[in-house]
Each structure stands twice: as structure tokens, then as C-alpha cells.
Design an enzyme around this catalytic site. Structure first.
Site, PDB file in Angstrom:
ATOM      1  N   ASP A 118       0.843  -1.163   0.128  1.00 14.02           N
ATOM      2  CA  ASP A 118       0.085  -0.020  -0.063  1.00 14.02           C
ATOM      3  C   ASP A 118       0.734   1.312   0.137  1.00 14.02           C
ATOM      4  OD1 ASP A 118       0.796  -0.702   2.609  1.00 14.02           O
ATOM      5  OD2 ASP A 118      -0.329   0.866   3.354  1.00 14.02           O
ATOM      6  N   GLU A 119       0.445   2.119  -0.419  1.00 14.96           N
ATOM      7  CA  GLU A 119       0.749   3.741  -0.444  1.00 14.96           C
ATOM      8  C   GLU A 119       2.172   3.720  -0.858  1.00 14.96           C
ATOM      9  OE1 GLU A 119      -1.790   5.712   3.079  1.00 14.96           O
ATOM     10  OE2 GLU A 119      -0.302   4.249   3.892  1.00 14.96           O
ATOM     11  N   VAL A 120       2.610   3.204  -1.934  1.00 15.35           N
ATOM     12  CA  VAL A 120       3.998   3.700  -2.421  1.00 15.35           C
ATOM     13  C   VAL A 120       4.276   5.055  -2.978  1.00 15.35           C
ATOM     14  CG1 VAL A 120       5.605   2.435  -3.795  1.00 15.35           C
ATOM     15  CG2 VAL A 120       3.856   1.097  -2.823  1.00 15.35           C
TER      16      VAL A 120
END
Lengths: 560, 560
Positions: free
Chosen positions: B356-358
């Protein structure tokens, strides 16, 4: 960023909190690094300043880079030459023992030699000498609104000296001194040479606890008094009874708690109450009890028949009851006796009489009340009836030489208040004009409106509490002087012993610094650093204060 | 009503939560009496139904008014005739001992005669016989996604019988039986004759704990596993490492925690991890570890050089690092070895790989990464690079015969997932179309979006969590079957051992019932009554669950 946070931001925006308070947040709730101080500065690093862990920040701090070492086996807290207090001053003796524990107690497991200190260059600090300068140190008295909490602390080799006019200032100075002492990585205790001149900005710095919505065990109350002392709070506003339960055990009217408490073991006996008052006194904390009438009194009706107003519907009693019945003489007879007891049980000069949120619908339904309204010429203005009732209660309590605190409605509804009445401003909507009105009318005010800590929200809401400037209301210099302080209120609908401490601390610490420190102490980054250290210190001293943000406490594994 | 509540109401309105969830509130936060059940029904009153304290509500409950009495000195939990499990089944033996304690332990102080029961009319219940019907009871195995948790319980004089195909169902049935047993005012233990047929609605019912933003002591994790069992949760999603710290002690790469943990004693050793897994197994709880990459990995970089991407500014390395470097072979060599260890340490069939959330900005700044993008023909679409990386990790983990869980971005960015991949939907904004997309593509989904319990708010927010209907998304019957459950997530930015338990419970209980009970169990008043009892029971069993609302627990004074 999740939608929830966007809305939270909107919410904050609507109540006109500056944008700086809105932390941007990733989904996992983590504000981006640049929005916050680096999470590495948790402990007092080698290059940290000694004042980095002071909370609340004293008025004037001068520190030197020169460090002194303390040997737990030799260091002493003693009465200094010329002090009016001596070993007979139980309050100070108790404080000496307590602060010794806070400073060194958690490292007791290690053995201390009586030999020379470890091979360190630092000279040694041998004593803290406490000097009370007033003729009567006040060891056996109770703290009051007018007590002096000022102190002057100098830390130089070989002895530190703490001077205060009264013991109350000495207690505050002991707290500050204990905050200056820190432990390095090798287990040595160090303090920087320093000079501190300190006094509170506001005289009334309170925490409201509510023991009616949920009973709080004695131990929770005492733990909270400890935490209050760590944050230099000086008033426990004890909202002891309310609609939901009546845990106060009255000597004159034992049926009030027999029937009004949640359960026969969920009460505060006279012994419990004395213990709370004494525990608070030893920490320089006043206990102001609140017995809120005529509303918020459902639990009173269970043990005291004919006290509450019977409600009617279509000419018939419904079996429900409303506020205290303001019509009957028996009401005032009861209150006269009840408040005689309260005035004697609670030594503080003030009693809080409540007076908030009176629901008129039951009064309006009751034929006797309506008849009385007519007779008194109140028309249909039930605020006049409320004021009539409150006036009577104020007169009763005045006759016992007690000062009075009331919620703002009592002022708003134009009861004739005695000049020394303290009006507590709580309504969050537009509280600054209210402060102007109350002080403009010459009354003393205490501010709670922005500090309802039971209203929890996501993130670092301490910043919101911290950023309040209490004197930021329209008014003259004279009016500003009439705002004597504030209170952090933790109402009990959703709070009991399971969550009281982490919910209150360190959020209330923000209010504590706002009320103690200078008005120009407003830097959020600096406050964040100090608050984080302070929270770890509270943890070490046995207060389960919740985290300010991500990170860890260096000594948490050693904590209780 | 204060303005703050008005805004809170507005906030709820904006996210389209039904009006019933918005409690009107007085200033002291007290909803008016008529909006809530009467605060007098806290304990199981004489006329209460036996199912009034069941949580989560079983699928089918039939109870009789006929009560049986249990004598703690005589009552036995035993293996029944025909059970494939016997005294050699440590898991059940342990559960028998545990549930005996939960039912009778807190009243141990009283002396129990071995004589006849007190002068009561009730007949006696002598035993609970547990019968495992499968050939292999599974006493030494681990619970799995496909495990059966169904059970059938009949309580009649003189013995109760609990039948389950596998031990996992027996554990759920023991919890239910223990919830049926109650203590009357005279200290007698009673149970109503009843028949319960029960099974979970969803197979994956998880709680996410985050041990990176704050370290959680082992004891906090174990206490939480107890609470999960009381609520029939069956997955601990252990978000064990993240940017802030790396407390997992790796055997192959000990430097990861040596340098990446907050402190050398704030780690989970192999022994600690085994203990958590075994403690969970004994309660029928799977432990799914999450090792989130390529983002959320700052702490990995401390102990593993050349793992993270160096960020550049104007052609020069800045000294900062971004996500895991997807370009170098060394990265995949490391991950191959690392996940080999993880696959062997954690017995569950699934590993959560995060994803997630790279944040692409560092990748974009790095010349080597840019070069690689060109070579691969990714253009400037960094989501393709992310998928390239994730793909490699998925292949590595697949080679160890592990199933995979990922956050929704991995699906959104079009990585080629294996068919049995479980996609966790977390973005609160419009999660129902995402559920449609994930299941429409044939993937299994787990829902977390509405259950981010770290987002606290004032009041009874459990109702919000409770009122979610997970299957209320557009899709075919086949798609609905692909939603296998949900997770209550308690991210750790503001949570550590001081506030974990009261913040999680009983709020997570609302999610627990939603995932276990039938979809038509939606009555908030009924749930309120049962949840309040259930919370008191948790308190009695040593879980510091916070109050649902005003009131008290009948037996709280006896609690731990």
C-alpha cells in the site's frame, strides 16, 4: 489521505481552528514526517537542553551547560537554614520522600555503593535545601485561591536552594527540580546548574472529574491527583453526583447514596472523602465539590422523597420527576441541612452549586408550580423561577461562609450573585463574548469551554487545547484580571477506571501548561518535544498516559 | 446541546450514516434518556432472557425458562462419548481449564461446600460433554481459512452436550456455553435449558494490531488474543513492522531489529513469536504476519544496507531513502531469503505482503530507476514499476507454498495476482465499487474500510461499525461469496500498551458480531443491551474494555 480525515479537517475548519492544527494524514493515520518533529528525539539526548523536559515551562529558566551529579545514596532533600518549616512539617516531609522516589526510585534495583561516584568529571550536588519564607509555612493548612505558588530555585554546586513564601510554592518547585534531574545512558543522575524563577499565570487550574456517570474507584482519583501535581494543576473539581448516580455518602441523609448510588459498594464514604481531600492537600490541590441543582438531580430523588418536581400530563402526575421542586419549603429545609454538612466536610472556601441545563418542561406541567409562578408574578418566565431557586441556595451556602462557583446559566439567567461568585463558562459556542459579559459585570470567571476533554477526536488534539489563549476576549485590563483560570473537564459518560488515565493524560497537560506558563509560550514544536518527554516521565511515575504520537519511551520498560 | 455535537452530527450526516446513529447530547455529553435504553438494565435482571448477554449472537438460539444450577465444586467439562478427542488433546484440556475459570473463577473466594446445593428448586447440570465428530479432531493443528467453526450445543438436565466437527468449533461453543452461565444475586450459578446451532457468517474475522508505530509488550498482545476469543475473532493480522520500527527479530538478518527496532529490548524474539502463535492457536486464532513492502519500509533500511532506493535532488543523492529498490538483484536475493524465514516461522497458509501507499517521488528522482524504467518500457508509469516489484515478491512467496494477502493498491495497479490472493479493501472513500471490482475480477476480498478503529470520535461509535452490511455492494451471488470477511484495524500512531485495550474493546466487538452473526441481526437496542453485558463480562475476565455508555457493572468490584 482517507476521506475521514478530509472531513475531520473540514470540521476543524468550521470551528475556526488555525490550519496548523490539522495534521495531514496518510491512511494509516501517520502524518508525513515533515509535518512533525523527527521521531528520534524521544529521550533527553546527549546534546539536549535541560529545559527540554520541563512541563509546564517555568516563567524564567536559566540553565548552564555545567552538569552536577547526584548520588542516590547521599543526595538529600532537607529544610534549609532560615526556613519557617522544619521536620515537623508533615506536608514537606511527605513531599521530600515522594520526590526522592520519583527521581531515583525506578533505578532502585541496582546496588548503590557509598563510595565515590563513577569515574566522571562532574562535581556532585549534595542537597536540595527548601526554605519557606513566610512566618507561618502553612504545613497544616489547605491551599486556597489566594495561596502563593511562586518559588525560586537555584541549582549550583554543592547545594540547590528552593525558596518559596509558602509550602504550596515549595511543592511546585520540588516538581520542577525533579524534572531537571535526568538519568544518562550509564545510569548516572545528572542536573544542570540552573536558576528558575517561577509562578503561575492563573490562580485556578482545575481538572473536572465526574463520578456520577461512572463510579471512579478511589485509586483512580488518587492516581489522577498524582498526575495533576506533575502538571501543576491545583483544583480538583469533583462533579460528585448527577442524574445517573449519587455516590456521595451523606451523614445527615444516608438514604441519598443508599438508594441513589449505582450499588451499595460504589459510594464515597466520609473516610474516602477525607482521604481524597488530604491526598490532594499534600499535593497543593484544592478539592471543590459540585452538588449541581436544581437540574441533574434524578438520583437525588431516589433517596429523598418530595424533593423533585412531579411532572404532569393532562392534569395527572406521570410518575416522572423533573428538577428540584422550587416551590415547597421542605426543599429549602433539606438544602439548608444538606449544605451545612457539605460546608463542613469540604474545607475549601468554595462550593460549586451547578445550576446548568435546567429543563423547564416538568415545571411547566406542574399545577402547583404554575400557581406559584402566578403568585410571584413571574408570568411564564421560568428562568425567573430558576433564579428564585438558585438565589435561595446561594443565600443558604453564603450563610455558611462559603464562596460559590456556578455554571454560566446562573449568570445568564440573571440571578443576583454575590460579588465573589465564580462563573464557569462552558458553552463552546461563542465563549469569548460570554467571558466579556461575565467579567464586564464584575464577576470572576473560570474558562472550560474549549477544554471539554471528553470530546475525543483523532490525532494530536492536545494542540487544539494548547493553542487557546484564555485572555483573548474583548475587555478591559480589569476584566482580564477577573479571569482567574480554567478547567479541563472530563465528563464521565464514556469514561471509567478502564480508560480515565490514558484519556486524560497527556491531553490535560496541554491545558496545564496554558494555565501555568507565560502567554508567549506557544511554540507547538517545542511543546511537542517537551510534552513527549513529560509523558514518558509520567509513565515512569506510574501514570498510564497515552502516547503523544509514534515513538517510544527510553525508560518505559522500567516503568511500573 | 453544544455546538461541537452539532458539528459532529453534520460530520456523520456527510458520510451518510443513518440519522439513528447520531445521539443527541446535552452539554455534559449525556444523551437524553429517551434516546437510549434505560440505564437500569445493566446486569442480567431476574426477568432477563438468557440470550441477553450472548455476544456475538449465535445463528439459532432456543432457550427455555427452565433453569439448571451448576455447583462449581462438581461441575465438569469433559470429553463426551464418541468424541475423537480425549485427554490427550492439549488444546481442549487447556480450553476446559480456561472456561472453568471464566465461569467460576471470580467467585473462588467463597468457600464451596461439597454438600447439596442451597435450598433451590432448580435441578443440577453436572457436565458439559464435548464431542468432536471428525476422525481427526485437529488438536495439534493450526486453524485455517477453511476450518469449521460450527457447533451444536444442547443444555438439558443432567448434562449439556457440545458437538463440533473440529476442535475450532468446540472452542466457539465453549465460549457460548460460558456466556449462558450466569450468577444470581445469591452467588448461585445458573443456566437455562437451551439449544444452540451456530456457525460463522464469514470465515475471516480479524483484528489488525500495529507493533511498529508503538511497540506492544507481549502481554498486551496476549490479552488482546483473549479478548478476540471472547468475541469469536479468528485472525490476528499482525502488522509487525513499518517505517517507524522493526521489532521482528530475524534469524537470518538479526541486524534488521538490532538497528531498526526502537530499542534493543523492544523486539519480538523467535520465542516471543512462537508464544503468540501458540497462544492464538489454542484459541482458534490464526496469526497472519504482514511484512509490508515496497513502501512503509524506512526501518528496514537501518539494518539492511542497499535495500532502499537512494533519493536524489539535482543529480545528487540526498542521503534520504525511498521505498525498497526494485531495480537491483540484491533486493530480490534478500527478499527470497527473508520470506523463506517468514514462511517457516509463521505456520499460517497466508502471509500479508502489504503493497500500500507507495510514494513514487524518490523512485522518480533516482537515475538508475529511471534508466530501468526506460529499459523495461514502463514509460513514466511508476505503477508499472510497483507491479513489477510486487510481482517478484508474489512469485517468491508463492514458491514457498504460501497464499498471499495484499492491500487494495496491488490489485488497483494491475499486478498479476494468483487466483487465491486475498485483497484487503481499506480505502474508506467509496469502498463498495472497489469490492465489486475485486470480486468481479474473481479475487477473494477482506473488508476493512469502515472499520478503522484508530479513528476515534465522541460517543457510541460502535453503532457505526455495527451498522455496516459487508455484502451491500453491487455484484452477483458468486461475487458475494468472494467476500470472506473483514478486519477491525487499530493502527498504532496513537496507541500503545497504555490505551490499547480500552480503545479496542468493546468497539471491535461490534465488528465481531457483524462478521459472525446472521445478516438480520441489526437491532441496535437489542445489541446495546447485549453489548453492555458482554463488556461487563470482558471486564470480569480481565479485559479493561471501556464502557459502552453510562452505568456500572454488577460484578465490577470483583473484577481483576
Amino acid at each position: 489521505m482517507g476521506r475521514a480525515m478530509g472531513l475531520a479537517g473540514l470540521l476543524l475548519g468550521l470551528v475556526a481552528v488555525p490550519a496548523v492544527l490539522v495534521s495531514t494524514s496518510l491512511r494509516h493515520g501517520a502524518p508525513r514526517a515533515e509535518a512533525e518533529p523527527e521521531p528520534s528525539g524521544w529521550e533527553l539526548a546527549a546534546d539536549a537542553l535541560p529545559e527540554d523536559s520541563l512541563w509546564p515551562l517555568p516563567q524564567r529558566v536559566r540553565t548552564s551547560p555545567r552538569q552536577l551529579q547526584l548520588a542516590p545514596s547521599r543526595f538529600q532533600l532537607v529544610h534549609g537554614a532560615g526556613s519557617s518549616a522544619g521536620p515537623g512539617c508533615g506536608l514537606l516531609q511527605d513531599a521530600f520522600r515522594r520526590y526522592y522516589e520519583y527521581m531515583f526510585g525506578h533505578s532502585r534495583r541496582r546496588t548503590w555503593g557509598r563510595g565515590p561516584l563513577a569515574a566522571r568529571a562532574e562535581p556532585e550536588l549534595l542537597q536540595l535545601q527548601v526554605v519557606i519564607e513566610a512566618g507561618d509555612p502553612g504545613c497544616d493548612g489547605h491551599p486556597q485561591l489566594t495561596s502563593s505558588e511562586a518559588y525560586h530555585l537555584t541549582v549550583t554546586e554543592p547545594v540547590a536552594i528552593l525558596k518559596a513564601s509558602e509550602v504550596w510554592g515549595a511543592l511546585r518547585g520540588l516538581e520542577t527540580f525533579s524534572q531537571l534531574v535526568h538519568e544518562d545512558d550509564y545510569g548516572s543522575f545528572l542536573v544542570n546548574e540552573s536558576e528558575i524563577n517561577d509562578f503561575p499565570r492563573f490562580a485556578h487550574r482545575g481538572v473536572l472529574l465526574d463520578t456520577s456517570r461512572h463510579y471512579l474507584p478511589l485509586k483512580s482519583i488518587l492516581t489522577n491527583l498524582d498526575a495533576m501535581a506533575f502538571n501543576k494543576f491545583n483544583v480538583l473539581h469533583w462533579h460528585i453526583v448527577d442524574d445517573q448516580s449519587f455516590p456521595y455518602q451523606s451523614v445527615y441523609f444516608p438514604e441519598l447514596s443508599d438508594k441513589g448510588a449505582y450499588s451499595s459498594n460504589l459510594i464515597y464514604t466520609p473516610t474516602d472523602v477525607r482521604l481524597v481531600i488530604e491526598y490532594a492537600r499534600l499535593r497543593g490541590i484544592r478539592v471543590i465539590p459540585e452538588f449541581d441543582t436544581p437540574g441533574h438531580t434524578q438520583s437525588w430523588g431516589k433517596g429523598q422523597k418530595d424533593l423533585l418536581t412531579p411532572c404532569y400530563n393532562r392534569g395527572q402526575p406521570t410518575g416522572s420527576f423533573g428538577p428540584v421542586n422550587p416551590v415547597w419549603n421542605t426543599t429549602y429545609n433539606f438544602m439548608t441541612k444538606f449544605f451545612k454538612e457539605i460546608s463542613s466536610v469540604f474545607p475549601d472556601e468554595f462550593i460549586h452549586l451547578g445550576g446548568d441545563e435546567v429543563d423547564f418542561s416538568c415545571w411547566k406541567s406542574n399545577p402547583e408550580v404554575k400557581e406559584f409562578m402566578k403568585k410571584q408574578g413571574f408570568g411564564i418566565d421560568y428562568a425567573k423561577l430558576e433564579s428564585y431557586y438558585v438565589q435561595n441556595i446561594l443565600d443558604i451556602v453564603s450563610s455558611y461562609n462559603k464562596g460559590q462557583m456556578v455554571w454560566q446559566e446562573v449568570f445568564d439567567h440573571k440571578a443576583q450573585l454575590k460579588p465573589d461568585t465564580v462563573v464557569q463558562v462552558w458553552m463552546a459556542n461563542n465563549y469569548t463574548p460570554e467571558l466579556s459579559r461575565v467579567t464586564g459585570a464584575g464577576f470572576t470567571a473560570v474558562l472550560s469551554a474549549p477544554w471539554y476533554l471528553d470530546y475525543i477526536s483523532y490525532g494530536q488534539d492536545w494542540k487544539k487545547y494548547y493553542s487557546v489563549e484564555p485572555l483573548n476576549f474583548p475587555g478591559s485590563e480589569e476584566q482580564k484580571k477577573l479571569l482567574i483560570g480554567g478547567e479541563a473537564c472530563l465528563w464521565g459518560e464514556f469514561v471509567d477506571a478502564t480508560n480515565l488515565t490514558p484519556r486524560l493524560w497527556p491531553r490535560a497537560s496541554a491545558v496545564g501548561e496554558r494555565l501555568w506558563s507565560s502567554s508567549n509560550v506557544t511554540n507547538l514544536q517545542d511543546a511537542y518535544k517537551r510534552l513527549t518527554s513529560h509523558r514518558c516521565r509520567m509513565l515512569r511515575r506510574g501514570i498510564a498516559a497515552e502516547p503523544v504520537f509514534v515513538g517510544y519511551c527510553a525508560h518505559e520498560a522500567r516503568g511500573p
